[in-house]
Structure formats: structure tokens, C-alpha cells
Design an enzyme around this catalytic site. Structure first.
Site, PDB file in Angstrom:
ATOM      1  N   GLU A  39       0.816  -1.186   0.156  1.00 60.59           N
ATOM      2  CA  GLU A  39      -0.146  -0.245   0.086  1.00 60.59           C
ATOM      3  C   GLU A  39       0.920   1.245   0.029  1.00 60.59           C
ATOM      4  O   GLU A  39       0.476   2.183  -0.606  1.00 60.59           O
ATOM      5  CB  GLU A  39      -1.195   0.029   1.101  1.00 60.59           C
ATOM      6  CG  GLU A  39      -2.155  -1.042   1.144  1.00 60.59           C
ATOM      7  CD  GLU A  39      -3.019  -0.732   0.021  1.00 60.59           C
ATOM      8  OE1 GLU A  39      -2.941   0.259  -0.777  1.00 60.59           O
ATOM      9  OE2 GLU A  39      -3.613  -1.732  -0.708  1.00 60.59           O
ATOM     10  N   TYR A 122      -6.289   6.675   4.416  1.00 59.16           N
ATOM     11  CA  TYR A 122      -6.355   5.669   3.276  1.00 59.16           C
ATOM     12  C   TYR A 122      -5.595   4.366   3.574  1.00 59.16           C
ATOM     13  O   TYR A 122      -6.326   3.471   3.558  1.00 59.16           O
ATOM     14  CB  TYR A 122      -5.733   6.197   1.979  1.00 59.16           C
ATOM     15  CG  TYR A 122      -5.608   5.236   1.032  1.00 59.16           C
ATOM     16  CD1 TYR A 122      -7.077   4.421   0.474  1.00 59.16           C
ATOM     17  CD2 TYR A 122      -4.508   4.605   0.785  1.00 59.16           C
ATOM     18  CE1 TYR A 122      -6.865   3.246  -0.383  1.00 59.16           C
ATOM     19  CE2 TYR A 122      -4.386   3.382   0.093  1.00 59.16           C
ATOM     20  CZ  TYR A 122      -5.493   2.741  -0.391  1.00 59.16           C
ATOM     21  OH  TYR A 122      -5.349   1.632  -1.335  1.00 59.16           O
ATOM     22  N   ASP A 140      -9.130   6.300  -1.827  1.00 58.40           N
ATOM     23  CA  ASP A 140      -7.797   6.765  -2.579  1.00 58.40           C
ATOM     24  C   ASP A 140      -8.405   7.582  -3.895  1.00 58.40           C
ATOM     25  O   ASP A 140      -9.719   7.729  -4.001  1.00 58.40           O
ATOM     26  CB  ASP A 140      -6.881   5.709  -3.080  1.00 58.40           C
ATOM     27  CG  ASP A 140      -7.182   4.957  -3.938  1.00 58.40           C
ATOM     28  OD1 ASP A 140      -8.569   4.970  -4.438  1.00 58.40           O
ATOM     29  OD2 ASP A 140      -6.416   4.023  -4.477  1.00 58.40           O
TER      30      ASP A 140
HETATM   31  N1  ADE Z   1      -3.783   0.492  -5.383  1.00 62.28           N
HETATM   32  C1  ADE Z   1      -3.711   0.825  -3.938  1.00 62.28           C
HETATM   33  N2  ADE Z   1      -3.962  -0.147  -3.394  1.00 62.28           N
HETATM   34  C2  ADE Z   1      -4.141  -1.175  -4.222  1.00 62.28           C
HETATM   35  C3  ADE Z   1      -4.324  -2.822  -4.201  1.00 62.28           C
HETATM   36  N3  ADE Z   1      -4.356  -3.315  -3.087  1.00 62.28           N
HETATM   37  N4  ADE Z   1      -4.435  -3.272  -5.430  1.00 62.28           N
HETATM   38  C4  ADE Z   1      -4.195  -2.590  -6.458  1.00 62.28           C
HETATM   39  N5  ADE Z   1      -3.949  -1.387  -6.679  1.00 62.28           N
HETATM   40  C5  ADE Z   1      -4.116  -0.691  -5.534  1.00 62.28           C
END
Ligand code: ADE
Length: 352
Positions: A39, A122, A140
Site C-alpha cells: 500500500e 487511506y 484513494d
Molecule cells: N492501489 C492501492 N492499493 C491497491 C491494491 N491493493 N491493489 C491494486 N492497486 C492498488
């Protein structure tokens, strides 16, 4: 207040995610540490760019205590090219806090996660829901776009209040499978509800109740206030070499690219005639100065417009350059141990 997404739409979203989720490395683990690393890397960075970094990083630091114990230099080398290096430093700061406060295990609590360095609303919601199944929202940029279109919302998504509003509205909607739900919204935004007037509405599980699609507003939504134009900074970059060493300079501990090593550079676009005195002030004796190609680098708020010169110097003998904050780094050392920001990528090919 009406729910922003009906239970039927939540089911459609979860069914779609089960059938269409990309097979990504961080979706094959339930280890909170690995999910956290993913993340942080995915903030402001594309999935395809993150994948190789994610694999290398976790091969180097397979557990949270490994990350906590790592030398910063090694951490930054593994982050080299990914950008926003404060993410890496905060990750390590937080890992050390987790070792000290929680015996090395990530806390299974949204509020406690949010207290760790580098973890905001987030990321706390994403880790809590994906790793622990806690019903927390994770809103997000992708999710803001999906929700704004689906509900036909004109709220400006660049405002913190808007994010807060969606967090509150989403909380009562989150089903038992919170991690899959949050990732279904993220995935829909990343692969179907695309930005810049290109949504693939024919493939969208929410199309039948999407307000923006019904009203022909998918191009107009989400609303995002125009950003201030980037400040332009002109720089003269110097590739100073004596044979098999390159001069580097450590940036100040605060601000852009804080504490990272860079190629020596001077403000403004300087002519070859202006350089010798400036190079001597750095502690080097120039023998030959050759122009290199210009390059540009775009940061979030600043654009660097660089011109550059290769500067051949005579081997340093009095160590003065070290007193002035510069060091000559042997080629092997540079390749293996120093993280040079991508802003200088155009000139890395000239390293030995
Ligand atoms: N962008 C942020 N978190 C994500 C996730 N778990 N899978 C794909 N894209 C992401």
C-alpha cells in the site's frame, strides 16, 4: 442519509471483483506487513512499476523486524527510482515503532495504524480491511472517481472534506468482506472507471445504476480544482569524474529529495565559461568541460529543467572537496550502495 451504494450494487461489485481481480503479488498474502509495504509503494505509483520493487524489497526484508533493523542506505538503494523517498523512511520509522510498541506485529486496529508514521486515513483503512477484515473505508483517488461518477457527485475531490465525506458515507455500506470490497472499488477505478474521459462503461458492474452514465456526465466527473502550475527551476548539473570516481553531494536533511545523494548542481543555466571558478569552490580542479544533453524532471510541484556538463578533473589530492560537502565515489560503490534519485536518470549512463 441514503446509502451511496445499495446492497445489490455491493453484491454486483463483489461478484465482479471475484471474477476480474488482477492476480497481484500482494493479493496472494494475508501478511499485514506485506500488505502494508504494497500500500505504501502503490501511493502515487502504478501497479506495473511497483511489482519488481515489491518483490526485491520483500526478498531483502522478509519480515517487519528485518526492515526495522536495516541500514538506511540499503533501504534507500532498494527504493531507488520509485520516488517519494520519505515513504521509505517513514516505513522504517513505523516498523521500528511496531517492534517497540507491539512486539513486531502490526496492530489490528484502524486507529492505532493511523498513528504510525506514513499511515493516513487511506492506508490505515486499506491495511485494516485487507489484512484484518476490519470494516474500514479506504478511499484513494481511484475510489473518489468511481464514487463521484456513480453517485453523480460534484464535490471537489481535491478537497480533504470531500474525502472525509466519502469515508463517512461509505462506512455503513462496507460488507463483511471489507478487504475485497475496498479492493473492488480500487480495481474498478484502475481498470474500468478510467480517468480522462475513457471509462469502459460497457464492462462496468455498476453501469445500470451509475448517475454519471445515465446523465452523460462521465467526462465531466469527478470535479477536481485546477492545480497550481508547477514552479520551474533551472539547474546546471555537473558530472564530475576523475578516472573511476564520480563526485556526489548529499542534499540537505529537509525539503525536496531530503538527505539523498545527487550529482553536484548549481542554480540557473550556466555557460562553460562560468564553470571553472564554481568547480574550484567545490574543491575540484577542472581539466576539461564538455556539454551533455539537457534533461527535464517533473516532481509533484516543481519541474527541473537541467543542462549538464561532463567535467574531467585531476585526481584530488588535498581532500578539500570533502570539507565543502562533496565526495568522490568509486564506480562499484556508486552502483551498489548509493541511491541516486530518478531526476538524474538521464546522466546515469555516464557513470563508469
Ligand atoms: N492501489 C492501492 N492499493 C491497491 C491494491 N491493493 N491493489 C491494486 N492497486 C492498488
Amino acid at each position: 442519509m441514503d446509502l451511496p451504494i445499495s446492497p445489490e450494487a455491493v453484491s454486483a461489485l463483489l461478484d465482479w471483483y471475484r471474477a476480474n481481480a488482477r492476480d497481484l503479488p500482494w493479493r496472494r498474502t494475508s501478511d499485514p506487513y506485506r500488505i502494508w509495504v504494497s500500500e505504501i509503494m502503490l501511493q502515487q505509483t502504478r501497479v506495473e512499476a511497483v511489482k519488481p520493487y515489491y518483490e526485491r524489497f520483500l526478498a531483502a526484508f522478509p519480515t517487519l523486524p528485518d526492515l526495522a533493523a536495516a541500514p538506511e542506505e540499503r533501504l534507500l538503494k532498494l527504493w531507488e527510482g520509485l520516488g517519494y523517498y520519505s515513504r521509505a523512511r517513514n516505513l522504517q520509522k513505523a516498523a521500528r515503532a511496531v517492534v517497540e510498541q507491539y512486539g513486531g506485529e502490526m496492530p489490528a486496529d484502524e486507529g492505532l495504524l493511523r498513528k504510525l508514521p506514513g499511515i493516513g486515513d487511506y492506508t490505515a483503512g486499506a491495511i485494516a480491511s485487507i489484512a484484518f477484515g476490519i470494516p474500514a473505508p479506504a478511499v484513494d483517488g481511484n475510489v473518489l472517481r468511481v464514487l463521484s461518477r456513480f453517485c453523480g457527485s460534484c464535490a471537489d475531490i481535491s478537497l480533504p472534506e470531500t474525502k472525509k465525506m466519502w469515508n463517512q458515507l461509505l462506512r455503513p455500506v462496507i460488507p463483511e468482506n471489507a478487504g475485497a470490497f475496498n479492493q473492488s472499488l480500487i480495481e474498478l477505478g484502475a481498470t474500468v472507471c478510467l480517468p480522462n474521459g475513457e471509462p469502459l462503461c460497457a464492462s462496468c458492474p455498476l453501469a445500470s445504476s451509475c448517475v454519471a452514465l445515465r446523465d452523460g456526465k462521465t467526462d465531466a466527473l469527478p470535479i477536481k480544482a485546477a492545480q497550481k502550475p508547477r514552479r520551474i527551476e533551472r539547474l546546471t548539473v555537473l558530472l564530475i569524474r576523475d578516472g573511476n570516481r564520480t563526485a556526489l553531494h548529499q542534499r540537505p536533511p529537509k525539503g525536496l529529495l531530503a538527505g539523498l545523494y545527487e550529482l553536484p548542481n548549481l542554480p540557473g543555466h550556466l555557460s562553460p565559461e562560468e564553470l571553472p571558478d564554481r568547480i574550484r569552490e567545490m574543491g575540484f580542479e577542472p581539466l576539461r568541460i564538455t556539454p551533455l544533453e539537457p534533461a527535464k524532471h517533473i516532481f509533484t510541484h516543481i519541474e527541473w529543467q537541467m543542462i549538464a556538463y561532463a567535467v574531467k578533473i585531476s585526481p584530488a589530492f588535498d581532500g578539500y572537496h570533502e570539507k565543502s560537502g562533496y565526495q568522490l565515489v568509486p564506480d562499484d560503490d556508486l552502483r551498489l550502495h548509493y541511491a541516486i534519485p530518478s531526476a538524474f536518470s538521464a546522466y546515469k549512463k555516464y557513470f563508469g
